[in-house]
Write an enzyme that holds these catalytic residues in place. Structure first.
Site, PDB file in Angstrom:
ATOM      1  N   HIS A  92       0.844  -1.319   0.041  1.00 39.99           N
ATOM      2  CA  HIS A  92       0.019   0.099  -0.022  1.00 39.99           C
ATOM      3  C   HIS A  92       0.849   1.314   0.064  1.00 39.99           C
ATOM      4  O   HIS A  92       0.090   2.600   0.020  1.00 39.99           O
ATOM      5  CB  HIS A  92      -0.848  -0.052   1.362  1.00 39.99           C
ATOM      6  CG  HIS A  92      -2.058  -1.199   1.122  1.00 39.99           C
ATOM      7  ND1 HIS A  92      -2.953  -0.709   0.177  1.00 39.99           N
ATOM      8  CD2 HIS A  92      -2.255  -2.146   1.874  1.00 39.99           C
ATOM      9  CE1 HIS A  92      -4.087  -1.780   0.298  1.00 39.99           C
ATOM     10  NE2 HIS A  92      -3.506  -2.621   1.029  1.00 39.99           N
ATOM     11  N   GLU A 114      -7.812 -12.126   5.265  1.00 34.08           N
ATOM     12  CA  GLU A 114      -8.286 -10.577   5.228  1.00 34.08           C
ATOM     13  C   GLU A 114      -9.935 -10.492   4.701  1.00 34.08           C
ATOM     14  O   GLU A 114     -10.129  -9.535   4.266  1.00 34.08           O
ATOM     15  CB  GLU A 114      -7.346  -9.669   4.313  1.00 34.08           C
ATOM     16  CG  GLU A 114      -5.923  -9.539   4.644  1.00 34.08           C
ATOM     17  CD  GLU A 114      -4.958  -8.792   3.957  1.00 34.08           C
ATOM     18  OE1 GLU A 114      -4.731  -7.595   4.232  1.00 34.08           O
ATOM     19  OE2 GLU A 114      -4.643  -9.454   2.449  1.00 34.08           O
ATOM     20  N   ASP A 133      -9.400  -4.857   5.599  1.00 34.62           N
ATOM     21  CA  ASP A 133     -10.146  -5.533   4.471  1.00 34.62           C
ATOM     22  C   ASP A 133     -11.070  -6.555   4.879  1.00 34.62           C
ATOM     23  O   ASP A 133     -12.001  -7.046   4.259  1.00 34.62           O
ATOM     24  CB  ASP A 133      -8.720  -6.447   3.913  1.00 34.62           C
ATOM     25  CG  ASP A 133      -8.226  -5.795   2.962  1.00 34.62           C
ATOM     26  OD1 ASP A 133      -8.566  -5.342   2.119  1.00 34.62           O
ATOM     27  OD2 ASP A 133      -6.876  -5.674   3.101  1.00 34.62           O
TER      28      ASP A 133
END
Length: 252
Positions: A46, A149, A175
């Site tokens: 990310h 997730e 998530d």
């Protein structure tokens, strides 16, 4: 004598604290250790971090006293091998949803006979010239951390925890919230119940559980629930909020 590895400390039952790092700065990585954190997760999934930037950040984290862990972009051989070759103490692999995904992660992260990680001794992890027990030592000390997730990962949890060589099951609350249709609501009872179920089943299977916490209160909640490997906050958010506190205190 070298200090115990991140993996050894987790398998010894210690509860370890760290943070996520998106800021491309060796100094920030070093600060994590200086501040007393056990690890810092260099986030390539990310964040803007690359293998090139993470080399210096791994060295700086170690110098400060924090184990550098790299979250790779995906569960691929090249991503995982590169992260470990540059000297990460562990690798975090996102979006593991099946037993086959988990087996692939172990295979990519372990040298023969435990896996098929590509071998070159002439890398930072091998001290640039290699040493006699390099592959055995890497297999012994490298932490393999997989992210659960979403609902599919939860559905296949029994197959995942049965895979030998997985050191930490990391629960991603954001998530997880998205997977059940309430993105961002990480304190919602439905998210917490799902995570608690995974945590209980993983601990019962003898696996170390990790997770992310927005703040110390949330971290303590999941430590009490059985998590041993807890990342608290993200460096950019921590710094921004600190600046906001200063601005508000001065201008009130």
């Amino acid at each position: 004598m070298a200090p115990p590895s991140l993996r050894a400390r987790l398998l010894d039952g210690e509860t370890l604290l760290g943070t996520f790092q998106l800021i491309d700065s060796p100094m920030a990585a070093e600060m994590a250790g200086v501040a007393g954190l056990d690890f810092t997760i260099l986030d390539q999934e990310h964040g803007p971090l690359s293998a090139e930037s993470c080399v210096a950040m791994c060295a700086a984290a170690e110098r400060g006293g924090a184990a550098p862990v790299i979250r790779v972009r995906n569960n691929s051989e090249s991503e995982i091998q590169r992260a470990l070759d540059i000297g990460a103490a562990g690798v975090e692999i996102p979006q593991v949803e099946t037993g086959a995904d988990a087996r692939a992660a172990v295979d990519h992260a372990r040298f023969d006979p435990l896996g098929s990680r590509g071998f070159s001794p002439y890398v930072r992890a091998g001290r640039y010239t290699g040493y006699d027990d390099y592959t055995d030592r890497q297999n012994e000390t490298t932490a393999v951390i997989i992210h659960i997730e979403g609902e599919r990962g939860v559905e296949n949890l029994d197959d995942i925890v049965a895979v030998e060589g997985i050191d930490v099951l990391f629960l991603g609350p954001y998530d997880m919230s998205q997977s059940i249709g309430i993105p961002g609501q990480v304190r919602d009872d439905r998210v917490e119940a799902l995570m608690q179920d995974v945590c209980d089943r993983a601990v019962d299977a003898g696996k170390v559980v990790g997770t992310y916490a927005d703040d110390p209160e949330m971290a303590r909640q999941w430590i009490d629930a059985g998590a041993q490997y807890v990342a608290v906050g993200v460096d950019g958010a921590i710094l921004t909020r600190a600046f906001e506190d200063i601005a508000e205190a001065v201008t009130e």
